[in-house]
Design a protein around this motif. Structure first.
Motif, mmCIF file in Angstrom:
data_model
loop_
_atom_site.group_PDB
_atom_site.id
_atom_site.type_symbol
_atom_site.label_atom_id
_atom_site.label_comp_id
_atom_site.label_asym_id
_atom_site.label_seq_id
_atom_site.Cartn_x
_atom_site.Cartn_y
_atom_site.Cartn_z
ATOM 1 N N ASP A 1 4.000 1.289 -12.010
ATOM 2 C CA ASP A 1 4.086 0.184 -11.074
ATOM 3 C C ASP A 1 4.199 0.385 -9.644
ATOM 4 O O ASP A 1 3.603 -0.719 -8.911
ATOM 5 N N VAL A 2 4.488 1.764 -9.415
ATOM 6 C CA VAL A 2 4.377 1.840 -7.911
ATOM 7 C C VAL A 2 2.932 2.465 -7.502
ATOM 8 O O VAL A 2 2.502 2.142 -6.247
ATOM 9 N N LEU A 3 2.107 2.988 -8.037
ATOM 10 C CA LEU A 3 0.885 3.341 -7.939
ATOM 11 C C LEU A 3 -0.385 3.113 -9.064
ATOM 12 O O LEU A 3 -0.023 3.336 -10.322
ATOM 13 N N SER A 4 -1.357 2.595 -8.522
ATOM 14 C CA SER A 4 -2.237 2.238 -9.806
ATOM 15 C C SER A 4 -3.325 3.520 -10.083
ATOM 16 O O SER A 4 -3.155 4.554 -9.306
ATOM 17 N N ASP A 5 -3.814 3.510 -11.038
ATOM 18 C CA ASP A 5 -4.658 4.479 -11.628
ATOM 19 C C ASP A 5 -5.888 4.921 -10.637
ATOM 20 O O ASP A 5 -5.980 6.247 -10.618
ATOM 21 N N THR B 1 4.677 -5.775 13.353
ATOM 22 C CA THR B 1 4.609 -6.999 12.676
ATOM 23 C C THR B 1 5.816 -7.400 11.769
ATOM 24 O O THR B 1 6.439 -6.357 11.226
ATOM 25 N N PRO B 2 6.110 -8.569 11.409
ATOM 26 C CA PRO B 2 7.084 -8.858 10.679
ATOM 27 C C PRO B 2 6.831 -8.331 9.078
ATOM 28 O O PRO B 2 5.663 -7.974 8.791
ATOM 29 N N ILE B 3 7.879 -7.942 8.150
ATOM 30 C CA ILE B 3 7.688 -7.356 6.854
ATOM 31 C C ILE B 3 6.532 -8.488 5.897
ATOM 32 O O ILE B 3 6.962 -9.659 5.907
ATOM 33 N N PRO B 4 5.654 -8.139 5.448
ATOM 34 C CA PRO B 4 4.619 -8.852 4.815
ATOM 35 C C PRO B 4 5.324 -9.535 3.755
ATOM 36 O O PRO B 4 6.135 -8.841 2.992
ATOM 37 N N ASP B 5 5.219 -10.594 3.589
ATOM 38 C CA ASP B 5 5.691 -11.411 2.441
ATOM 39 C C ASP B 5 4.958 -11.486 1.070
ATOM 40 O O ASP B 5 4.449 -12.631 0.651
ATOM 41 N N THR B 6 4.544 -10.424 0.665
ATOM 42 C CA THR B 6 3.863 -10.242 -0.669
ATOM 43 C C THR B 6 4.305 -9.410 -1.521
ATOM 44 O O THR B 6 5.489 -9.502 -1.693
ATOM 45 N N ASP B 7 3.756 -8.114 -2.064
ATOM 46 C CA ASP B 7 4.471 -7.350 -2.851
ATOM 47 C C ASP B 7 5.423 -6.468 -2.195
ATOM 48 O O ASP B 7 5.429 -5.917 -0.941
ATOM 49 N N PRO B 8 6.441 -5.979 -2.728
ATOM 50 C CA PRO B 8 7.488 -5.360 -2.282
ATOM 51 C C PRO B 8 7.126 -3.886 -1.889
ATOM 52 O O PRO B 8 6.150 -3.404 -2.617
ATOM 53 N N LEU B 9 7.553 -3.243 -0.964
ATOM 54 C CA LEU B 9 7.259 -1.951 -0.532
ATOM 55 C C LEU B 9 7.832 -0.813 -1.346
ATOM 56 O O LEU B 9 9.040 -0.963 -1.788
ATOM 57 N N GLU B 10 6.860 0.136 -2.008
ATOM 58 C CA GLU B 10 7.314 1.201 -2.600
ATOM 59 C C GLU B 10 7.020 2.480 -1.874
ATOM 60 O O GLU B 10 6.182 2.532 -1.125
ATOM 61 N N VAL B 11 7.942 3.356 -2.324
ATOM 62 C CA VAL B 11 7.669 4.702 -1.547
ATOM 63 C C VAL B 11 7.557 5.972 -2.500
ATOM 64 O O VAL B 11 8.031 5.907 -3.721
#
Length: 260
Positions: free
Chosen positions: A116-120, A58-68
């Protein structure tokens, strides 16, 4: 009643299908510069290039940016940690705690600041951070500051270059391509090094991938290592003979130089 039950069942099935489709929307396609590290006599460390892409239907979600997030973990084993105290002017071992499992090597690389990348909550669930990669079942009630023992393992291995957190070292291009490099020191332990890649959005893990890097001694190092484990008596005799010959050779060389 039957119609209502059937309707509820269909709704549940639809929701489960939609959830499964959402979870499978982004998947990792991973590559490694090498999946095997050979420890030789002149081995002084290695750098593993980890790269990959995000597969989407599917297209790239238009929400939070992807983090790796990329983690590399060496073989884990229990570790006994002792605390020293000064008694009568002498430092002696006092309390000791058995840390249930600690990886011999652990590196975490992220595409942004870790918090910022991962919640607790997700960190607790997936055990990503260095502190949570160590499992400590518990300590005796009479031991104060039990958590300090696990913290000591982290601190010591960080000083040895075995544990590291590397924020903002994963490059992500157009939310599709990613790459990073993990430095592996010379003092590696043999075994399977588990490599994980986590994709996150808004601090939540949306996809995960896992593979293995094999780290092995080769050549003479492999022979001596195997001999010391499988035939310790022969290994001891051989070590003694080599030491005697080395001492005799040094003495003979010194005598020859003195006679000149």
């Amino acid at each position: 009643m039957m119609r209502g039950l059937l309707s509820a069942l269909l709704c549940t099935l639809f929701a489960a299908t939609a959830l499964s489709a959402a979870e499978a929307r982004e998947e990792v396609v991973l590559g490694l510069s090498q999946n095997r590290v050979a420890i030789t006599a002149d081995f002084d460390g290695s750098e593993i290039l980890i790269f990959g892409a995000v597969k989407r239907e599917t297209p790239i979600p238009d929400t939070d940016p992807l983090e790796v997030i990329v983690t590399v973990a060496g073989p884990a084993s229990p570790v006994t940690v002792r605390r020293k105290e000064k008694k009568l002017g002498i430092w002696v071992n006092a309390d000791s705690v058995l840390v249930d499992s600690a990886p011999s090597f652990y590196a975490v690389a992220t595409s942004g600041p870790f918090e910022d990348v991962l919640s607790d909550t997700e960190d607790l669930r997936h055990r990503v951070s260095v502190e949570r990669a160590i499992r400590s079942v518990g300590a005796a009630m009479n031991i104060r500051g039990a958590q300090d023992f696990a913290d000591a393992v982290v601190r010591i291995r960080q000083d040895e270059g075995l544990y590291s957190l590397r924020p903002s070292t994963v490059a992500v291009d157009q939310q599709t391509l990613f790459r990073t490099a993990i430095d592996m020191p010379a003092n590696l332990t043999e075994g399977a090094y588990t490599t994980r890649v986590l994709l996150t959005r808004g601090g939540q893990v949306v996809s995960a991938y896992e593979t293995v890097i094999d780290v092995r001694k080769v050549g003479l190092e492999r022979f001596l290592y195997a001999l010391s484990r499988e035939q310790p008596f022969i290994y001891g005799i051989m070590s003694l003979v080599i030491a005697v010959l080395a001492g005799w050779g040094a003495s003979a060389a010194f005598q020859l130089l003195r006679d000149r």
